[in-house]
Design an enzyme around this catalytic site. Structure first.
Site, short mmCIF file in Angstrom:
data_model
loop_
_atom_site.label_atom_id
_atom_site.label_comp_id
_atom_site.label_asym_id
_atom_site.label_seq_id
_atom_site.Cartn_x
_atom_site.Cartn_y
_atom_site.Cartn_z
N SER A 11 1.19 3.28 -1.31
CA SER A 11 -0.19 2.14 -1.67
C SER A 11 -1.27 2.46 -0.50
CB SER A 11 1.13 1.16 -1.08
OG SER A 11 1.08 1.22 0.96
N THR A 12 -2.03 1.53 -1.37
CA THR A 12 -3.91 1.77 -0.25
C THR A 12 -3.26 1.59 1.69
OG1 THR A 12 -4.79 0.55 -2.68
CG2 THR A 12 -5.40 0.78 -0.08
#
Length: 271
Positions: A11-12
């Site tokens: 994920s970011t």
């Protein structure tokens, strides 16, 4: 030869915090398979998805193709799940199909009772860490809301654009917002407004056709008169006003009047 399903996820937030890029994960996973003498039956990559979300497209595809592989390989356990219940459900599904699970960094063997016990403990720790991060983020957002420090909504609202300086009015879209409010106060229905915009070839924010639900959300959003409601706090957003507070309140009263017999819902009025 053992056939491996190689799974990588980031994920970011993960990448920014821990540096687990997809390329870095795959490089190590491929090397591990080579050292173990495993054949890579497939590589499944979910980029930009939370470990708490079980609807990841490549994860679902991998679990549907269980007949193609014998062992599911990940770099770390939290790459596959950050929720102990979801992880337990996955392990039960793997067991029902006589599949194995391997995590490189934790080096667990799911064929032993001790390995399964330790794996469950580590997964619960990962879930605790994830929940604590979420709690810290929410505390920060509440403090930001109390101070009225910026827009806290998700996504880019119609009528605005995100710039380095924050939320800014998009002039072209702002004109459409003003039209929507004016059309509604002039007696037009939600459907009629949507139909008119579609007939004029004006796209919505996502480039799709307008629907009455989209019109309704715009008419209910206090952001257009310069306010945002977050977690019970009403905050002033500077330089965000497209329509006046009086126009917004008028629309809320009209919507309440039109809907009171069917929905019984109430709408936010700004004092």
């Amino acid at each position: 030869m053992m056939r491996a399903a190689v799974y990588a996820r980031v994920s970011t937030e993960d990448q920014a915090r821990e540096g687990f890029s997809i390329a870095a994960q795959l490089k190590r996973l491929r090397a591990y398979c080579k050292a173990k003498g495993w054949e890579i039956a497939g590589e499944y990559v979910d980029e930009g998805f939370s470990g708490r979300d079980t609807s990841r497209p490549m994860y679902k595809k991998m679990m549907q193709e269980y007949d193609l592989w014998d062992v599911l390989l990940v770099l770390k356990m939290d790459r596959i799940h950050r929720n102990s219940q979801n992880f337990t459900n996955m392990m039960n599904e793997l067991a029902s199909h006589e599949k194995q699970f391997s995590s490189m960094q934790e080096k667990f063997d799911t064929t032993s009772a001790m390995g399964r016990f330790v794996m469950d403990i580590i997964q619960r720790i990962a879930q605790l860490e994830s929940e604590q991060i979420g709690e810290r983020v929410k505390i920060g957002m509440v403090q930001k809301a109390k101070k009225g420090d910026g827009y806290l909504g998700s996504g880019e609202p119609y009528g605005y654009s995100f710039k380095s300086s924050g939320l800014e009015i998009n002039p072209a879209e702002a004109g459409i917002v003003a039209y929507i409010y004016n059309a509604y106060t002039s007696g037009n229905s939600l459907s009629a407004i949507a139909d008119n915009l579609n007939a004029r070839g004006i796209p919505s924010k996502k480039g799709t056709v307008w629907k009455k639900q989209t019109i309704s959300k715009i008419l209910r959003n206090p952001l257009y008169c310069g306010f945002a409601l977050w977690d019970g706090y009403l905050i002033k957003i500077e330089n965000a006003e497209i329509i006046s507070r009086g126009t917004y309140n008028l629309v809320q009263r009209m919507m309440e009047e039109r809907r009171r017999n069917s929905s019984g819902s109430s709408h936010l009025l700004l004092g």
